[in-house]
Design an enzyme around this catalytic site. Sequence first.
Site, mmCIF file in Angstrom:
data_model
loop_
_atom_site.group_PDB
_atom_site.id
_atom_site.type_symbol
_atom_site.label_atom_id
_atom_site.label_comp_id
_atom_site.label_asym_id
_atom_site.label_seq_id
_atom_site.Cartn_x
_atom_site.Cartn_y
_atom_site.Cartn_z
ATOM 1 N N HIS A 23 -12.472 -0.763 -10.004
ATOM 2 C CA HIS A 23 -11.712 -1.430 -11.061
ATOM 3 C C HIS A 23 -12.438 -1.288 -12.395
ATOM 4 O O HIS A 23 -13.593 -0.888 -12.435
ATOM 5 C CB HIS A 23 -11.558 -2.918 -10.712
ATOM 6 C CG HIS A 23 -10.946 -3.164 -9.382
ATOM 7 N ND1 HIS A 23 -9.593 -3.376 -9.204
ATOM 8 C CD2 HIS A 23 -11.482 -3.232 -8.139
ATOM 9 C CE1 HIS A 23 -9.338 -3.560 -7.908
ATOM 10 N NE2 HIS A 23 -10.472 -3.484 -7.235
ATOM 11 N N ARG B 105 -10.923 4.485 -11.107
ATOM 12 C CA ARG B 105 -10.221 3.237 -10.857
ATOM 13 C C ARG B 105 -9.051 3.513 -9.917
ATOM 14 O O ARG B 105 -8.665 4.660 -9.691
ATOM 15 C CB ARG B 105 -9.694 2.649 -12.169
ATOM 16 C CG ARG B 105 -10.796 2.164 -13.097
ATOM 17 C CD ARG B 105 -10.291 1.901 -14.476
ATOM 18 N NE ARG B 105 -9.338 0.784 -14.525
ATOM 19 C CZ ARG B 105 -8.656 0.465 -15.618
ATOM 20 N NH1 ARG B 105 -8.792 1.183 -16.717
ATOM 21 N NH2 ARG B 105 -7.821 -0.555 -15.616
ATOM 22 N N ASN C 196 -0.953 -3.926 -14.348
ATOM 23 C CA ASN C 196 -1.448 -3.129 -15.487
ATOM 24 C C ASN C 196 -0.292 -2.888 -16.456
ATOM 25 O O ASN C 196 -0.418 -3.058 -17.660
ATOM 26 C CB ASN C 196 -1.957 -1.744 -15.050
ATOM 27 C CG ASN C 196 -3.297 -1.762 -14.374
ATOM 28 O OD1 ASN C 196 -3.539 -0.964 -13.463
ATOM 29 N ND2 ASN C 196 -4.193 -2.655 -14.788
ATOM 30 N N ARG D 58 -4.638 -2.466 -4.592
ATOM 31 C CA ARG D 58 -4.435 -1.269 -5.411
ATOM 32 C C ARG D 58 -5.448 -0.151 -5.170
ATOM 33 O O ARG D 58 -5.093 1.032 -5.263
ATOM 34 C CB ARG D 58 -4.350 -1.629 -6.896
ATOM 35 C CG ARG D 58 -5.502 -2.478 -7.447
ATOM 36 C CD ARG D 58 -5.054 -3.154 -8.736
ATOM 37 N NE ARG D 58 -6.042 -3.893 -9.483
ATOM 38 C CZ ARG D 58 -6.416 -5.136 -9.232
ATOM 39 N NH1 ARG D 58 -5.926 -5.797 -8.199
ATOM 40 N NH2 ARG D 58 -7.316 -5.735 -10.009
ATOM 41 N N GLU E 242 -12.500 -6.575 -8.320
ATOM 42 C CA GLU E 242 -12.546 -6.720 -9.766
ATOM 43 C C GLU E 242 -13.138 -8.074 -10.151
ATOM 44 O O GLU E 242 -13.139 -9.025 -9.360
ATOM 45 C CB GLU E 242 -11.146 -6.535 -10.370
ATOM 46 C CG GLU E 242 -11.051 -6.615 -11.886
ATOM 47 C CD GLU E 242 -11.938 -5.620 -12.642
ATOM 48 O OE1 GLU E 242 -13.116 -5.457 -12.265
ATOM 49 O OE2 GLU E 242 -11.470 -5.056 -13.647
#
Lengths: 478, 470
Positions: free
Chosen positions: A400, A265, A272, A315, A335
């Site tokens: 993800h 990931r 998060n 990310r 995601e």
Amino acid sequence: MTSHDCVIMDTAPRELTQNPLKKIWMPCRNGLPDTRISQRRVCMTNCPTLIVTVGLPARGKTYISKKLTRYLNWIGVPTKEFNVGQYRRECVKIYKSFEFFHPENEEGLKIRRQCALTALNDVRQYLRVDGGQVAVFDATNTTRERRGTITRFADQNGFKVFFVESVCEDPAVIAENIVQVKLGSPDYIDCNSEEAIDDFMKRIKCYENSYQPLDEVLDRDLSYIKIIDVGRRYLVNRVQDHIQSRIVYYLMNIHITPRAIYLCRHGESDLNVKGRIGGDSGLSSRGKEFAKCLGKFIQGQNITDLKVWTSQMKRTIQTAEAISVPYEQWKALNEIDAGVCEEMMYEEIQGHFPLEFALRDQDKYRYRYPKGESYEDLVQRLEPVIMELERQENILVICHQAVMRCLLAYFLDKSAEELPYLKCPLHTVLKLTPVAYGCKVESVCLNVEAVNTHRDKPENVDPSRMPEEALLTVPAHQ
Amino acid sequence: MAHKENKLTQNPLEKIWIPSLSSKLYQRRGSSVPQFTNSPTMIVMVGLPARGKTYISKKLTRYLNWIGVPTKVFNVGQYRRDVTQSYKSYKFFRPDNQEAMKIRKECAIAALQDVCVYFNQEQGHVAVFDATNTTTERRDVILTIASDNGYKVFFIESLCDDPEIIAENIKQVKLSSPDYEGYDAEDAVADFLKRIDCYSMTYVPLDDNDDRSLSYIKIFNVGSRYLVNRVQDHIQSRIVYYLMNIHVTPRSIYLTRHGESELNLVGRIGGDSGLSSRGNKFASALGGYMRSQCIRDLKVWTSHMKRTIQTAEALSVPYEQWKALNEIDAGVCEEMTYEEIQDRYPEEFALRDQNKYRYRYPKGESYEDLVQRLEPVIMELERQENVLVVCHQAVMRCLLAYFLDKSAAELPYLKCPLHTVLKLTPIAYGCKVECIFLNIEAVNTHRDKPVNVEVDRKPGEALHTVPDHI
């Protein structure tokens, strides 16, 4: 729609109701769903399909059978393989030697034929009673006579037949094959390598004299693919329908060149840390630390020609940037879209949408977020990624949580029930290496702290549950 | 290794994150094809005349361009027509006609030179070299040029010995060729058959043994059998898959949008509303029209959105729902009117007008994304025969662009009005389009590109082309 008077017309269109789990619009009569329509992405086929492997021993038939079965199940086509060798092992408890397979061994022939028929019976059970869509009949099937028996069986039962023949004369490939999967076979459990190889080569010889490969002329009305020399060349004859077309495409994209697939990931993100799902935030400082460590780890692996893929979310890209290797962005790796729940904490979802939250726990694979996606949708979205992963060699996929679960489920043959609960923690790299009939998994934790984002299925999945029961398994966050 | 902290910025048009320092590290995956294809690919057709080479060339080119791979056809027959002005007879193609042989070779070389220009100067990725290429000698010339320039080569050979197929082929595309202008049909057929004979004598098909190191697909009798040798990369794999899914059985594809929806009426985009009363009337009318077409084995496809399903319901035939057919996701702009978008996101609104194909709504999709999403639908449409697709404006534009070979610039402005069915019937090298308006009034939802697309334009200029609504 062939004539004007064959259909009774309603004066008004039927009412539609939206199934609360999958958010599929369905017609309802008297308030109840009326399932005259098919929701599957494509009506794969009305009749079940029997895939029949053909080829001498050690030509990769079982490898292909298992891999194909795994792929078809992953894309949602219930498939099962029936390995006649396995039936034989159950029948003849102890394997003595290649003599069993000698064409003049009457007793052996009788047992082998019986095993094939038993397997076909189980195929019938699977396809007609147990809801199976595709059965893979994995055996040598090297004679026209045996294939005739199978074709008649299929005709009687209304199954389509598609043959997959593997032809290979390269001694190096055959030797490697024997080393990889035969030496470890139950048949050779008490033999040393040399003895095993010697016996197995004699076993192959037993089949060679009576081998009748699929013939361009004699078998021109059959549907088949002939794979020559592990995919250097293919002969494809009479593809009948969508599922056979997909199978051919898949078989033409797989290879057996040794390689490793790295899955991880993105580094820990700001959302998060706050316990929020989805969104498009950047990396936290620990996430950036992970990215650096990932770069060092990858360097240390000394991989030739590594490809790196990311999603189009910030990310994963930030994570890849730290590795200093060219990378490709795939929108398909984004995601799962949580729709109206994007950027919420689980506590907020429970607060605003308690029914949705409960439905998700009831069937996490099929559950679709309102205006969002389901894991089932994700798999469909990821299929081209899997196809390209099969074509590639060494590759690192930075993605993800939900996406990684789907990809992992494909490689490790996990069911739809297990998939959404696979553990894919942050800051951990999974190295997958194809070996024998499956995949070796090495889990490498890069020793950078991160929040846990894994929420287990709670005990109470009923919509009437108390909030605490729903939130019991939510991992800690800021 | 030195590690520079590279900030990412999001490109405002496509919403793609890129490093702000010019970094060559990333490759945008705009299409569904990997961006890392370094070498351009030459696709080389092989086969006697009337074997479908040009049909395959054009269709394949259309498909590749649609999925975002810049592709162009180089038809050597066209070069020959440009050079020799008027075709007299099959005698031009006799192998002992020295002068003609010289001209034909020059044409092939000229075409190959144009291929090089296309790759080197025009950012082409794939060139389809459409000629008979029936001798090893000619194919070696091509292979040498490719090797000298670092191009990959993939051969597509079409073999057919079915006289009916060849006759149908001649009828469909040869009789109307410029070569046979002024010829009477019977004479044209006779001449063409002699033309084929001229090639037959020297035809050397790709050989399983001698050509085993080449990459190719052999297509037998319009697809009943294929031989595939040494697929090198992703694009060749996609090409093979595509070729194995297309067919030439006559059929029709019907494209239509859902009936007018509640949100359409009030000028709002996206959402998941139901049909208005006029939309319901259209659905009934659609049912009547489809029945009048008396189609054998019609398949009906809808999206997962209520308005297409309601429309299909009125047909009283089984239908399949495809999530891939859902309307373009307008992200933060879902369910807004254009006026509201201009008010809340004037910059986004302007960017969209600047490049409507690549523009991605914030948290939404672009037309480019849509095409990628729709590729499996197109693949299945190719496999199918008679199909009615009930979809949405942006989706229908993408599908139509595929069938009618429209560019990325034209695609987002194709006219797909409500309550209108487009009937597409493949003929010759393209598609016949019949446009059937089912006579039920509906709002217009088509917004043309305004004159001023600058970010600093006045609201009035931006909203100039917005269609009327409640």
